[in-house]
Design a protein around this motif. Structure first.
Motif, PDB file in Angstrom:
ATOM      1  N   LYS A   1       5.014  -0.792 -27.564  1.00  0.00           N
ATOM      2  CA  LYS A   1       4.777  -0.151 -28.866  1.00  0.00           C
ATOM      3  C   LYS A   1       6.092   0.405 -29.421  1.00  0.00           C
ATOM      4  O   LYS A   1       6.417   0.205 -30.600  1.00  0.00           O
ATOM      5  CB  LYS A   1       3.745   0.979 -28.698  1.00  0.00           C
ATOM      6  CG  LYS A   1       3.459   1.751 -29.975  1.00  0.00           C
ATOM      7  CD  LYS A   1       2.580   2.978 -29.710  1.00  0.00           C
ATOM      8  CE  LYS A   1       2.375   3.793 -30.978  1.00  0.00           C
ATOM      9  NZ  LYS A   1       1.705   5.088 -30.725  1.00  0.00           N
TER      10      LYS A   1
ATOM     11  N   SER B   1      -3.274   2.625 -29.322  1.00  0.00           N
ATOM     12  CA  SER B   1      -2.060   3.164 -29.916  1.00  0.00           C
ATOM     13  C   SER B   1      -2.027   4.689 -29.793  1.00  0.00           C
ATOM     14  O   SER B   1      -0.983   5.280 -29.536  1.00  0.00           O
ATOM     15  CB  SER B   1      -1.976   2.745 -31.386  1.00  0.00           C
ATOM     16  OG  SER B   1      -0.814   3.275 -31.954  1.00  0.00           O
ATOM     17  N   LYS B   2      -3.189   5.315 -29.989  1.00  0.00           N
ATOM     18  CA  LYS B   2      -3.256   6.773 -29.894  1.00  0.00           C
ATOM     19  C   LYS B   2      -3.240   7.242 -28.438  1.00  0.00           C
ATOM     20  O   LYS B   2      -2.829   8.371 -28.160  1.00  0.00           O
ATOM     21  CB  LYS B   2      -4.502   7.299 -30.610  1.00  0.00           C
ATOM     22  CG  LYS B   2      -4.390   7.173 -32.134  1.00  0.00           C
ATOM     23  CD  LYS B   2      -5.595   7.762 -32.833  1.00  0.00           C
ATOM     24  CE  LYS B   2      -5.532   7.532 -34.334  1.00  0.00           C
ATOM     25  NZ  LYS B   2      -4.426   8.275 -34.987  1.00  0.00           N
TER      26      LYS B   2
ATOM     27  N   GLY C   1       4.929   5.155 -17.609  1.00  0.00           N
ATOM     28  CA  GLY C   1       4.746   6.182 -18.636  1.00  0.00           C
ATOM     29  C   GLY C   1       3.805   7.280 -18.193  1.00  0.00           C
ATOM     30  O   GLY C   1       4.029   8.463 -18.472  1.00  0.00           O
TER      31      GLY C   1
ATOM     32  N   ASP D   1       6.715  -0.755 -19.305  1.00  0.00           N
ATOM     33  CA  ASP D   1       5.561   0.101 -19.504  1.00  0.00           C
ATOM     34  C   ASP D   1       4.871  -0.266 -20.819  1.00  0.00           C
ATOM     35  O   ASP D   1       5.523  -0.649 -21.787  1.00  0.00           O
ATOM     36  CB  ASP D   1       6.029   1.562 -19.546  1.00  0.00           C
ATOM     37  CG  ASP D   1       4.897   2.513 -19.870  1.00  0.00           C
ATOM     38  OD1 ASP D   1       4.105   2.803 -18.967  1.00  0.00           O
ATOM     39  OD2 ASP D   1       4.787   2.934 -21.039  1.00  0.00           O
TER      40      ASP D   1
ATOM     41  N   PHE E   1       8.197  16.554 -16.296  1.00  0.00           N
ATOM     42  CA  PHE E   1       6.725  16.531 -16.389  1.00  0.00           C
ATOM     43  C   PHE E   1       6.068  15.739 -15.259  1.00  0.00           C
ATOM     44  O   PHE E   1       4.848  15.643 -15.194  1.00  0.00           O
ATOM     45  CB  PHE E   1       6.293  15.949 -17.740  1.00  0.00           C
ATOM     46  CG  PHE E   1       6.930  16.644 -18.908  1.00  0.00           C
ATOM     47  CD1 PHE E   1       6.684  17.997 -19.142  1.00  0.00           C
ATOM     48  CD2 PHE E   1       7.775  15.958 -19.770  1.00  0.00           C
ATOM     49  CE1 PHE E   1       7.275  18.654 -20.225  1.00  0.00           C
ATOM     50  CE2 PHE E   1       8.367  16.601 -20.849  1.00  0.00           C
ATOM     51  CZ  PHE E   1       8.114  17.948 -21.084  1.00  0.00           C
TER      52      PHE E   1
ATOM     53  N   ALA F   1       2.407  10.574 -24.186  1.00  0.00           N
ATOM     54  CA  ALA F   1       3.689  11.225 -24.466  1.00  0.00           C
ATOM     55  C   ALA F   1       3.517  12.735 -24.661  1.00  0.00           C
ATOM     56  O   ALA F   1       4.432  13.512 -24.391  1.00  0.00           O
ATOM     57  CB  ALA F   1       4.341  10.599 -25.695  1.00  0.00           C
TER      58      ALA F   1
ATOM     59  N   TYR G   1      -5.534  -2.378 -32.391  1.00  0.00           N
ATOM     60  CA  TYR G   1      -4.466  -2.745 -31.461  1.00  0.00           C
ATOM     61  C   TYR G   1      -3.117  -2.502 -32.148  1.00  0.00           C
ATOM     62  O   TYR G   1      -2.947  -1.464 -32.783  1.00  0.00           O
ATOM     63  CB  TYR G   1      -4.651  -4.173 -30.909  1.00  0.00           C
ATOM     64  CG  TYR G   1      -6.043  -4.349 -30.338  1.00  0.00           C
ATOM     65  CD1 TYR G   1      -6.464  -3.533 -29.302  1.00  0.00           C
ATOM     66  CD2 TYR G   1      -6.962  -5.247 -30.881  1.00  0.00           C
ATOM     67  CE1 TYR G   1      -7.762  -3.633 -28.795  1.00  0.00           C
ATOM     68  CE2 TYR G   1      -8.254  -5.346 -30.372  1.00  0.00           C
ATOM     69  CZ  TYR G   1      -8.642  -4.526 -29.338  1.00  0.00           C
ATOM     70  OH  TYR G   1      -9.918  -4.599 -28.865  1.00  0.00           O
ATOM     71  N   PHE G   2      -2.182  -3.486 -32.077  1.00  0.00           N
ATOM     72  CA  PHE G   2      -0.845  -3.227 -32.620  1.00  0.00           C
ATOM     73  C   PHE G   2      -0.451  -4.302 -33.632  1.00  0.00           C
ATOM     74  O   PHE G   2       0.726  -4.556 -33.851  1.00  0.00           O
ATOM     75  CB  PHE G   2       0.163  -3.144 -31.461  1.00  0.00           C
ATOM     76  CG  PHE G   2      -0.197  -2.045 -30.490  1.00  0.00           C
ATOM     77  CD1 PHE G   2       0.321  -0.766 -30.638  1.00  0.00           C
ATOM     78  CD2 PHE G   2      -1.123  -2.259 -29.481  1.00  0.00           C
ATOM     79  CE1 PHE G   2      -0.045   0.263 -29.788  1.00  0.00           C
ATOM     80  CE2 PHE G   2      -1.497  -1.234 -28.623  1.00  0.00           C
ATOM     81  CZ  PHE G   2      -0.964   0.024 -28.776  1.00  0.00           C
TER      82      PHE G   2
ATOM     83  N   PHE H   1      -1.231   6.111 -26.259  1.00  0.00           N
ATOM     84  CA  PHE H   1       0.195   6.278 -25.949  1.00  0.00           C
ATOM     85  C   PHE H   1       0.741   7.584 -26.531  1.00  0.00           C
ATOM     86  O   PHE H   1       1.656   8.187 -25.963  1.00  0.00           O
ATOM     87  CB  PHE H   1       1.018   5.089 -26.441  1.00  0.00           C
ATOM     88  CG  PHE H   1       0.618   3.801 -25.766  1.00  0.00           C
ATOM     89  CD1 PHE H   1       0.259   3.783 -24.421  1.00  0.00           C
ATOM     90  CD2 PHE H   1       0.589   2.612 -26.466  1.00  0.00           C
ATOM     91  CE1 PHE H   1      -0.122   2.607 -23.796  1.00  0.00           C
ATOM     92  CE2 PHE H   1       0.206   1.429 -25.846  1.00  0.00           C
ATOM     93  CZ  PHE H   1      -0.154   1.429 -24.521  1.00  0.00           C
ATOM     94  N   ASP H   2       0.194   8.015 -27.665  1.00  0.00           N
ATOM     95  CA  ASP H   2       0.579   9.318 -28.216  1.00  0.00           C
ATOM     96  C   ASP H   2       0.130  10.443 -27.272  1.00  0.00           C
ATOM     97  O   ASP H   2       0.859  11.406 -27.059  1.00  0.00           O
ATOM     98  CB  ASP H   2      -0.049   9.538 -29.601  1.00  0.00           C
ATOM     99  CG  ASP H   2       0.458   8.535 -30.633  1.00  0.00           C
ATOM    100  OD1 ASP H   2       1.520   7.935 -30.399  1.00  0.00           O
ATOM    101  OD2 ASP H   2      -0.221   8.357 -31.667  1.00  0.00           O
TER     102      ASP H   2
ATOM    103  N   ILE I   1       5.582   9.657 -15.491  1.00  0.00           N
ATOM    104  CA  ILE I   1       6.698  10.510 -15.928  1.00  0.00           C
ATOM    105  C   ILE I   1       6.267  11.512 -17.002  1.00  0.00           C
ATOM    106  O   ILE I   1       6.995  12.452 -17.312  1.00  0.00           O
ATOM    107  CB  ILE I   1       7.901   9.669 -16.411  1.00  0.00           C
ATOM    108  CG1 ILE I   1       9.174  10.513 -16.305  1.00  0.00           C
ATOM    109  CG2 ILE I   1       7.682   9.127 -17.825  1.00  0.00           C
ATOM    110  CD1 ILE I   1      10.431   9.733 -16.211  1.00  0.00           C
ATOM    111  N   ASN I   2       5.043  11.327 -17.547  1.00  0.00           N
ATOM    112  CA  ASN I   2       4.610  12.184 -18.653  1.00  0.00           C
ATOM    113  C   ASN I   2       3.566  13.239 -18.312  1.00  0.00           C
ATOM    114  O   ASN I   2       3.512  14.285 -18.944  1.00  0.00           O
ATOM    115  CB  ASN I   2       4.044  11.327 -19.790  1.00  0.00           C
ATOM    116  CG  ASN I   2       5.131  10.779 -20.692  1.00  0.00           C
ATOM    117  OD1 ASN I   2       5.858  11.553 -21.311  1.00  0.00           O
ATOM    118  ND2 ASN I   2       5.264   9.468 -20.747  1.00  0.00           N
TER     119      ASN I   2
ATOM    120  N   ARG J   1      10.516   8.240 -22.806  1.00  0.00           N
ATOM    121  CA  ARG J   1      10.574   8.728 -21.421  1.00  0.00           C
ATOM    122  C   ARG J   1      10.124   7.644 -20.442  1.00  0.00           C
ATOM    123  O   ARG J   1      10.671   7.515 -19.345  1.00  0.00           O
ATOM    124  CB  ARG J   1       9.660   9.954 -21.297  1.00  0.00           C
ATOM    125  CG  ARG J   1      10.166  11.037 -20.391  1.00  0.00           C
ATOM    126  CD  ARG J   1       9.251  12.264 -20.434  1.00  0.00           C
ATOM    127  NE  ARG J   1       9.519  13.110 -21.574  1.00  0.00           N
ATOM    128  CZ  ARG J   1       8.644  13.406 -22.528  1.00  0.00           C
ATOM    129  NH1 ARG J   1       7.416  12.961 -22.491  1.00  0.00           N
ATOM    130  NH2 ARG J   1       8.991  14.165 -23.540  1.00  0.00           N
ATOM    131  N   ALA J   2       9.094   6.887 -20.852  1.00  0.00           N
ATOM    132  CA  ALA J   2       8.504   5.884 -19.953  1.00  0.00           C
ATOM    133  C   ALA J   2       9.532   4.857 -19.503  1.00  0.00           C
ATOM    134  O   ALA J   2      10.317   4.358 -20.314  1.00  0.00           O
ATOM    135  CB  ALA J   2       7.351   5.183 -20.659  1.00  0.00           C
ATOM    136  N   GLY J   3       9.500   4.551 -18.226  1.00  0.00           N
ATOM    137  CA  GLY J   3      10.411   3.555 -17.665  1.00  0.00           C
ATOM    138  C   GLY J   3      11.383   4.179 -16.690  1.00  0.00           C
ATOM    139  O   GLY J   3      11.758   3.571 -15.689  1.00  0.00           O
TER     140      GLY J   3
END
Lengths: 248, 293
Positions: B106, A76-77, A125, B101, A168, A83, B186-187, A79-80, A128-129, B122-124
């Motif tokens: 999430k 989860s982090k 992701g 993505d 980016f 971004a 996880y989620f 993905f932070d 593009i980041n 942004r992703a995608g």
């Protein structure tokens, strides 16, 4: 003992991170993992390296080994971090085209592929980041294609210059068993930076479906220094896993 | 406080064909496999599945129960990596996919959790993701131009609202407080926040007092508001891993090998899937013993 092709690739993978600073290095294969760790032990001491699961290493272990940790990075982090842009990933690729579009999802039509792989994973992701590089242990025409089947990682011709959301996007390097490349050819196409010792321009051209810019002018990939060789052979990969990923 | 204990089959008894189900865990990591096996024993089908896919999605595909799948990836996390049943469903065109993505999964769960119609991400952009969604995924311009006057246009990730969520955790009480004991939550909390009906299986059910003493508070990722049913299911994540046991790599390879021919799959199904969970666990134990010989 003479330097192997895999060892040249490890150093080329380490060079991907030169100047990266205090960001998360996310190599996705054995050779690139050894490369990122080599960079951290030599010229990029501030890189953050994870165990590939959920922990940040405080110290740099050998491949497959444990080390003291300095922090926590569950998915989860991650993905932070993606971004935030403070990351440089080195992904694999089933296909790459001249503009850097990459596929690791599937071959064939989207809703009924001929061969299924992972799906797009984090490739859209990532690309593009933040900085993205690729490692291809077997450089062939089947990988370096005119057009990828499914765009997982986005190439330069996908960037919309009118939309700042793309600002980016940066594909930094492609390292293969034959050489080192970037996308600074005309219109951001694949360009040869260096070929590994013993590799000729013909060999690269024969194994690529499209024309690579600067191929005739490309110099030779630098060899590991004695210190780098010592670190690779005795500290990071004493069991020689690198040789399994890149054929001699 | 309500006692939410249920059996695996009671949980599945509350589901209906055609539902959208979110499945927790990640790849071949802490998947609610016992709940998935219970689904396989039921006649619930025509499902839309939302997941970070692993053998959970593979098993559901093996039984033809998936109509549509939303996922960031599908992986077994160890060789041969690609799930054979998911691959078969895909190459036969048996399922419609909304591949995306990983970060978009999430994001979509967060939107659902916050009862929002979408969240920007942004992703995608620029990728095949928009093609995969066949018109169901839109972009949105920011109402706030940047200093240079230019407008950023982003993906409007729609909420991934779920009819039901299945998650597996290591430790729970009978009211739905539950904790993980490994390195990654996880989620699973997001799946529960995004769902109408929420079911958690746990390797061990304990009293609340024991739960809070056993783990750091931050590891208790589910509270009572997030759970409708609790199932005690020792080994319930097998053959993926849970906090107290590793992935059963040999058995996962056995699963992949069995998927290769109709005959070997019929044998696998008869021995491991057409049986109650207790018999599955006994058969898995026997398999492990055979492997030692």
């Amino acid at each position: 003992m003479s330097v192997t092709r895999a060892e040249v690739c490890v150093v080329a993978a380490a060079e991907i991170f030169r100047g990266a600073g205090e960001i998360m290095a996310s190599p996705m294969s054995t050779v690139t993992t050894i490369g990122a760790r080599l960079a951290r032990l030599t010229f990029e001491p501030d890189l953050l390296l994870s165990d590939g699961e959920a922990l940040f290493f405080a110290e740099v272990p050998a491949i497959g080994a444990k080390a003291p940790v300095e922090g926590w990075i569950p998915f989860s982090k991650v993905f932070d971090v993606v971004a935030s842009g403070r990351r440089h990933v080195v992904m694999g690729a089933n296909q790459i085209d001249r503009f850097g579009n990459q596929n690791l999802s599937a071959f064939g039509p989207l809703q009924q592929p001929k061969r299924q792989m992972f799906g797009v994973r984090g490739a859209p992701g990532n690309t593009i980041n933040h900085a993205t590089s690729y490692f291809v242990p077997r450089h062939t025409k089947r990988v370096f294609v005119d057009q990828v089947d499914i765009i997982s990682g986005i190439g330069y011709d996908r960037v919309d210059p009118d939309n700042p959301a793309y600002r980016f996007h940066h594909l930094h390097r492609v390292v293969t068993n034959l050489g080192v490349f970037d996308f600074n050819g005309p219109d951001h196409t694949l360009r040869a930076l260096s070929l590994h010792p013993g590799v000729g321009a013909d060999e690269v051209a024969e194994n690529t479906s499209f024309e690579i810019a600067g191929l005739a002018e490309a110099g030779e990939t630098r060899l590991p220094t004695e210190e780098e060789l010592r670190i690779i052979r005795t500290v990071l990969d004493p069991k020689g896993f690198r040789e399994k990923e890149v054929a001699a | 406080m309500r006692d939410k204990r249920m059996t695996l089959d009671e949980v599945v008894g509350e589901l209906r064909s055609g539902m959208t189900i979110g499945i927790g865990g990640w790849g071949s990591r802490r998947k609610p496999m016992a709940l998935v096996r219970a689904l396989l024993r039921s006649d619930v089908t025509d499902l839309t599945v939302v997941t970070y896919g692993g053998p959970d999605l593979g098993l559901l595909c093996s039984a033809g129960k998936v109509r549509k799948a939303y996922y960031g990836f599908v992986s077994l996390d160890s060789a041969p990596f690609y799930d054979p049943w998911f691959a078969k469903a895909r190459t036969e065109g048996a399922i419609t996919v909304r591949e995306m993505d990983e970060g978009m999964v999430k994001c979509g769960l967060q939107a659902a959790a916050a009862r929002l119609p979408f969240l920007p991400i942004r992703a995608g952009l620029g990728s095949a993701v928009l093609d995969f969604w066949e018109g169901e995924l839109a972009t949105i311009p920011s109402p706030y131009p940047a200093a240079d006057g230019r407008v950023e246009t982003l993906v409007a990730m729609p909420a991934l609202n779920l009819d039901a969520a299945f998650v597996h955790l290591d430790l729970a009480d009978k009211h739905g407080n539950a904790a993980y004991t490994g390195v990654d939550p996880y989620f699973d909390d997001l799946y529960c926040l995004a769902a109408e009906r929420r079911y958690v299986s746990a390797d061990r059910l304990v009293e609340t007092e024991e739960l809070v003493k056993a783990v750091p508070q931050q590891a208790i990722i589910l509270n009572r508001m997030l759970v409708d049913g609790v199932v005690e299911s020792p080994g319930g994540a097998h053959f993926t891993f849970s906090g107290s046991y590793g992935r059963d790599e040999k058995f996962q390879k056995h699963y992949v090998a069995a998927a290769q021919t109709p005959e070997s799959w019929a044998e696998f199904k008869g021995r491991y899937l057409d049986v109650p969970e207790t018999e599955y666990q006994a058969a898995v134990h026997a398999f492990a013993e055979e492997q030692k010989l």
